[in-house]
Design an enzyme around this catalytic site. Structure first.
Site, PDB file in Angstrom:
ATOM      1  CB  SER A 142      35.089 -47.981   9.220  1.00  0.00           C
ATOM      2  OG  SER A 142      33.788 -47.934   8.682  1.00  0.00           O
ATOM      3  CE1 TYR A 155      37.079 -51.472   5.850  1.00  0.00           C
ATOM      4  CE2 TYR A 155      34.766 -51.156   6.401  1.00  0.00           C
ATOM      5  CZ  TYR A 155      36.023 -50.634   6.170  1.00  0.00           C
ATOM      6  OH  TYR A 155      36.235 -49.274   6.257  1.00  0.00           O
TER       7      TYR A 155
END
Length: 268
Positions: A142, A155
């Site tokens: 990401s 995350y």
């Protein structure tokens, strides 16, 4: 180093293929002639996807948070008469909120799927690629991989791990002619955010509209980048620019800004 060509008994394995980016990567690889092995917990969605693909596919139901399910994957693939030439570690999830209020089990589950499963499957499948001197690995991270992310601390850290790990893996694999690419998408409408507790409205309010890229465009950029042996792919010109700013902005300025804009700290 190029994407291995399709061939008899050769396949691309995609985790988290039941929806979103994983499903679109499966479509993209299938359209390029690859037999795709679709892996996810929700096999009914895999069955629906398989019926829409242009080429051959196989379905393997597995929960990647479970070590036993991961350990069984190579044998289950071998039982199909297939060798994995392309490994796509796409499965992932996130929690949301401050660490002080987090559920330990949920946080460990994120690490199990986003970090441990990536290392586990790379370790299990890359050795065969090296032996055959043919293969490619796409690990999905990401734009959050490029710095800390208050509100989604686990995350962001997990995706930073994936980026670092894949860069190192790619360097190791160069002598074997095997590509390793990290895909670092920005905001994508896939249902991922909603699963983490961020509504579409909250996400769109926090992230400017020009940053959003469709799952299909992300998948095409990913496979094109893997075929070109790019170490990192960030889909979308504005996301690439934002990533550069992310790198250059001092953390003492960046972190308070990220925290102030994150939906996790706007909830009552």
């Amino acid at each position: 180093m190029v994407l291995p060509p399709p061939g008899p008994h050769r396949a691309a394995l995609i985790t988290g293929a039941s929806s979103g980016i994983g499903a679109e990567i499966a479509r993209e690889l299938s359209a390029r002639g690859h037999h795709v092995v679709l892996v996810a917990r929700r096999t009914e969605q895999l069955t629906a996807l398989a019926g829409q693909l242009s080429g051959p596919s196989s379905i393997v139901g597995a929960d990647l948070s479970k070590p036993q399910d991961r350990a069984e994957l190579p044998n289950r693939v071998a039982a199909l008469g297939l060798e994995i030439d392309v490994l796509v570690n796409n499965a992932g999830l996130s929690t949301m909120g401050p660490v002080s209020g987090a559920d330990p089990g949920a946080e460990m589950n994120v690490i199990e799927v986003d970090v441990v499963a990536v290392v586990d499957l790379c370790t299990r499948f890359v050795a065969g690629m090296v032996t055959r001197r043919r293969g490619a690995v796409l690990n999905v991270a990401s734009v959050a991989a490029f710095g800390p992310l208050p509100g989604q601390a686990v995350y962001g850290a997990s995706k930073s791990f994936v980026l670092s790990y894949t860069r190192a893996l790619g360097e190791e694999l160069k002598p074997s002619g095997i590509a390793a690419t990290t895909l670092c998408p920005g905001p994508v409408r896939t249902g991922f955010g909603e699963a983490a507790g961020i509504s579409n409205e909250e996400a769109e309010a926090a992230l400017p509209k020009p940053l959003w890229v469709s799952p299909a465009d992300v998948a095409k950029a990913a496979v094109d980048g893997l075929a070109a042996s790019k170490p990192v792919v960030v889909p979308g010109r504005l996301n690439r620019a934002a990533t550069a700013i992310y790198h250059l902005t001092p953390r003492r300025l960046l972190l308070p800004l990220l925290a102030s804009q994150h939906p996790a700290f706007k909830k009552k």
